[in-house]
Design a protein around this motif. Structure first.
Motif, PDB file in Angstrom:
ATOM      1  N   GLU A   1      32.022 -12.153   8.914  1.00  0.00           N
ATOM      2  CA  GLU A   1      33.084 -12.833   8.613  1.00  0.00           C
ATOM      3  C   GLU A   1      34.390 -12.533   9.174  1.00  0.00           C
ATOM      4  OE1 GLU A   1      34.593 -10.587   4.859  1.00  0.00           O
ATOM      5  OE2 GLU A   1      36.449 -10.640   5.887  1.00  0.00           O
ATOM      6  N   ASP A   2      34.803 -13.291   9.080  1.00  0.00           N
ATOM      7  CA  ASP A   2      35.921 -14.643   9.718  1.00  0.00           C
ATOM      8  C   ASP A   2      37.026 -13.184  10.130  1.00  0.00           C
ATOM      9  OD1 ASP A   2      35.361 -17.594   9.637  1.00  0.00           O
ATOM     10  OD2 ASP A   2      34.156 -16.135  10.601  1.00  0.00           O
ATOM     11  N   TYR A  25      40.630 -13.304  18.050  1.00  0.00           N
ATOM     12  CA  TYR A  25      39.642 -13.776  16.874  1.00  0.00           C
ATOM     13  C   TYR A  25      38.925 -12.814  16.703  1.00  0.00           C
ATOM     14  CZ  TYR A  25      38.564 -17.216  19.819  1.00  0.00           C
ATOM     15  OH  TYR A  25      38.369 -17.863  21.087  1.00  0.00           O
ATOM     16  N   THR A  26      37.806 -12.725  15.951  1.00  0.00           N
ATOM     17  CA  THR A  26      36.141 -13.176  15.728  1.00  0.00           C
ATOM     18  C   THR A  26      35.096 -13.923  14.242  1.00  0.00           C
ATOM     19  OG1 THR A  26      36.726 -10.256  16.088  1.00  0.00           O
ATOM     20  CG2 THR A  26      34.101 -11.281  15.539  1.00  0.00           C
ATOM     21  N   VAL A  27      35.049 -15.205  14.622  1.00  0.00           N
ATOM     22  CA  VAL A  27      34.403 -15.705  14.262  1.00  0.00           C
ATOM     23  C   VAL A  27      32.984 -15.990  14.927  1.00  0.00           C
ATOM     24  CG1 VAL A  27      35.683 -17.674  15.904  1.00  0.00           C
ATOM     25  CG2 VAL A  27      35.086 -18.067  13.981  1.00  0.00           C
ATOM     26  N   SER A  28      32.402 -16.111  14.479  1.00  0.00           N
ATOM     27  CA  SER A  28      30.693 -17.186  14.430  1.00  0.00           C
ATOM     28  C   SER A  28      31.049 -18.667  14.914  1.00  0.00           C
ATOM     29  CB  SER A  28      29.720 -17.054  13.078  1.00  0.00           C
ATOM     30  OG  SER A  28      30.358 -16.647  11.903  1.00  0.00           O
ATOM     31  N   ASP A  82      64.817 -20.745  16.971  1.00  0.00           N
ATOM     32  CA  ASP A  82      63.321 -20.153  17.192  1.00  0.00           C
ATOM     33  C   ASP A  82      61.923 -19.102  15.876  1.00  0.00           C
ATOM     34  OD1 ASP A  82      63.038 -20.556  20.747  1.00  0.00           O
ATOM     35  OD2 ASP A  82      62.734 -22.736  19.103  1.00  0.00           O
ATOM     36  N   SER A  83      63.355 -18.252  15.629  1.00  0.00           N
ATOM     37  CA  SER A  83      63.394 -17.136  14.638  1.00  0.00           C
ATOM     38  C   SER A  83      62.381 -17.901  13.281  1.00  0.00           C
ATOM     39  CB  SER A  83      65.005 -16.681  14.436  1.00  0.00           C
ATOM     40  OG  SER A  83      65.376 -16.316  15.621  1.00  0.00           O
ATOM     41  N   ALA A  84      61.082 -16.764  13.339  1.00  0.00           N
ATOM     42  CA  ALA A  84      60.391 -17.665  12.025  1.00  0.00           C
ATOM     43  C   ALA A  84      59.013 -16.238  12.740  1.00  0.00           C
ATOM     44  CB  ALA A  84      60.180 -18.825  12.421  1.00  0.00           C
ATOM     45  N   THR A  85      58.318 -16.405  11.375  1.00  0.00           N
ATOM     46  CA  THR A  85      57.414 -15.897  11.417  1.00  0.00           C
ATOM     47  C   THR A  85      55.931 -17.150  12.373  1.00  0.00           C
ATOM     48  OG1 THR A  85      57.905 -14.653   9.506  1.00  0.00           O
ATOM     49  CG2 THR A  85      54.858 -15.398  10.447  1.00  0.00           C
ATOM     50  N   TYR A  86      55.275 -16.541  13.231  1.00  0.00           N
ATOM     51  CA  TYR A  86      54.026 -17.014  13.465  1.00  0.00           C
ATOM     52  C   TYR A  86      53.371 -16.525  13.181  1.00  0.00           C
ATOM     53  CZ  TYR A  86      57.771 -19.085  16.178  1.00  0.00           C
ATOM     54  OH  TYR A  86      59.219 -19.773  17.233  1.00  0.00           O
ATOM     55  N   LEU A  87      52.227 -17.875  12.835  1.00  0.00           N
ATOM     56  CA  LEU A  87      50.676 -17.813  12.329  1.00  0.00           C
ATOM     57  C   LEU A  87      49.480 -18.625  12.875  1.00  0.00           C
ATOM     58  CD1 LEU A  87      51.320 -18.547   8.322  1.00  0.00           C
ATOM     59  CD2 LEU A  87      51.344 -16.132   9.051  1.00  0.00           C
ATOM     60  N   CYS A  88      48.510 -16.850  12.879  1.00  0.00           N
ATOM     61  CA  CYS A  88      47.345 -18.038  13.840  1.00  0.00           C
ATOM     62  C   CYS A  88      46.509 -18.132  12.325  1.00  0.00           C
ATOM     63  CB  CYS A  88      47.238 -17.520  14.767  1.00  0.00           C
ATOM     64  SG  CYS A  88      45.866 -17.414  15.832  1.00  0.00           S
ATOM     65  N   ALA A  89      45.615 -19.104  12.789  1.00  0.00           N
ATOM     66  CA  ALA A  89      44.661 -19.172  12.169  1.00  0.00           C
ATOM     67  C   ALA A  89      43.247 -20.285  12.919  1.00  0.00           C
ATOM     68  CB  ALA A  89      44.417 -20.615  10.864  1.00  0.00           C
ATOM     69  N   VAL A  90      41.812 -19.379  12.383  1.00  0.00           N
ATOM     70  CA  VAL A  90      40.662 -19.896  12.819  1.00  0.00           C
ATOM     71  C   VAL A  90      39.771 -20.820  12.085  1.00  0.00           C
ATOM     72  CG1 VAL A  90      41.066 -18.523  14.805  1.00  0.00           C
ATOM     73  CG2 VAL A  90      39.026 -18.279  12.461  1.00  0.00           C
ATOM     74  N   GLN A  91      38.679 -21.715  12.429  1.00  0.00           N
ATOM     75  CA  GLN A  91      38.211 -22.323  11.614  1.00  0.00           C
ATOM     76  C   GLN A  91      36.685 -22.643  12.258  1.00  0.00           C
ATOM     77  OE1 GLN A  91      38.588 -26.490  10.273  1.00  0.00           O
ATOM     78  NE2 GLN A  91      38.782 -26.235   8.668  1.00  0.00           N
ATOM     79  N   THR A 102      40.916 -19.071   7.931  1.00  0.00           N
ATOM     80  CA  THR A 102      41.370 -18.410   8.501  1.00  0.00           C
ATOM     81  C   THR A 102      42.164 -17.726   9.006  1.00  0.00           C
ATOM     82  OG1 THR A 102      39.094 -17.561   8.011  1.00  0.00           O
ATOM     83  CG2 THR A 102      40.389 -15.292   8.323  1.00  0.00           C
ATOM     84  N   PHE A 103      43.161 -16.003   8.196  1.00  0.00           N
ATOM     85  CA  PHE A 103      44.844 -16.834   8.508  1.00  0.00           C
ATOM     86  C   PHE A 103      44.869 -15.025   9.277  1.00  0.00           C
ATOM     87  CE2 PHE A 103      47.890 -20.212   8.681  1.00  0.00           C
ATOM     88  CZ  PHE A 103      46.916 -20.823   7.680  1.00  0.00           C
ATOM     89  N   GLY A 104      46.357 -14.550  10.082  1.00  0.00           N
ATOM     90  CA  GLY A 104      46.498 -13.713  10.632  1.00  0.00           C
ATOM     91  C   GLY A 104      47.826 -13.032   9.194  1.00  0.00           C
ATOM     92  N   LYS A 105      48.348 -12.040   9.986  1.00  0.00           N
ATOM     93  CA  LYS A 105      49.363 -11.150   8.685  1.00  0.00           C
ATOM     94  C   LYS A 105      50.569 -12.163   9.085  1.00  0.00           C
ATOM     95  CE  LYS A 105      47.286  -7.366   7.425  1.00  0.00           C
ATOM     96  NZ  LYS A 105      47.544  -6.027   6.565  1.00  0.00           N
TER      97      LYS A 105
END
Lengths: 113, 115
Positions: A1-2, A25-28, A82-91, A102-105
């Motif tokens: 699972e990613d 990240y962990t992704v296949s 620049d204040s905000a939430t920064y999201l990381c996602a993988v495909q 698939t997003f992080g928190k």
């Protein structure tokens, strides 16, 4: 699972104080890694796409880098806006039939004047 | 350049009711994905529509269903609402194929509150 893990959960900086946000990240098989900015109560705003290890992208005070296991979002001389939430996602690749992100928190960044 | 639009902005429903959320994709895009974002969490993938068909589905129950229209706009329907369905529902649009097809652009979201 990613899986996507972002650190720290929250970061407070003084205006002009540079720092970095981490995304592990962990992704296949990575098709792409994406950074988004999200302001409270609003939808994520697209920032960058990174496709392969060693790639770098820049936009104003932001610079994103990618290795085989993690990505960093470097913020140089940040401003209060620049204040905000920064999201990381993988495909993931998944044989060409995977389209989801698939997003992080996220990391909540606060820049004080 | 028109971005992704969603309606309504906010919605309050009672447990057991049904709700329909709407999304129009960014100009030139033909694919729509839906995500659920709980407070303090990252968005979770619900499903994606391309060529009026559900192309991929995440781990959500059958109470969540969708539709895509010939003009590429989309609806998300949730039946038998639970308190846990309270969240920000995000629509993202993208190209169905090609080099830039991986990039998803999000709308402002619909805040659903279930009481």
């Amino acid at each position: 699972e990613d899986q996507v893990t972002q650190s720290p959960e929250a970061l407070r900086l003084q205006e002009g104080e540079s720092s970095s946000l981490n995304c592990s990240y962990t992704v296949s098989g990575l098709r792409g890694l994406f950074w988004y900015r999200q302001d409270p109560g609003k939808g994520p705003e697209f920032l960058f796409t990174l496709y392969s290890a060693g790639e770098e992208k820049e936009k104003e005070r932001l610079k994103a880098t990618l290795t085989k296991k993690e990505s960093f979002l470097h913020i140089t001389a940040p401003k209060p806006e620049d204040s905000a939430t920064y999201l990381c996602a993988v495909q993931a690749e998944s044989g060409g039939s995977n389209y989801k992100l698939t997003f992080g928190k996220g990391t909540l960044l606060t820049v004080n004047p | 350049d028109a971005g992704v639009t969603q309606s309504p902005t906010h919605l309050i429903k009672t447990r057991g009711q049904q709700v329909t959320l709407r999304c129009s994709p960014k100009s030139g895009h033909d694919t729509v994905s839906w995500y659920q974002q709980a407070l303090g969490q990252g968005p979770q993938f619900i499903f994606q529509y391309y060529e009026e068909e559900e192309r991929q589905r995440g781990n959500f129950p059958d109470r969540f269903s969708g539709h895509q229209f010939p003009n590429y706009s989309s609806e998300l329907n949730v039946n038998a609402l639970l308190l846990g369905d309270s969240a920000l529902y995000l629509c993202a649009s993208s190209l169905g194929s090609g080099v830039r097809s991986y990039e998803q652009y999000f709308g402002p979201g619909t805040r659903l509150t279930v009481t």
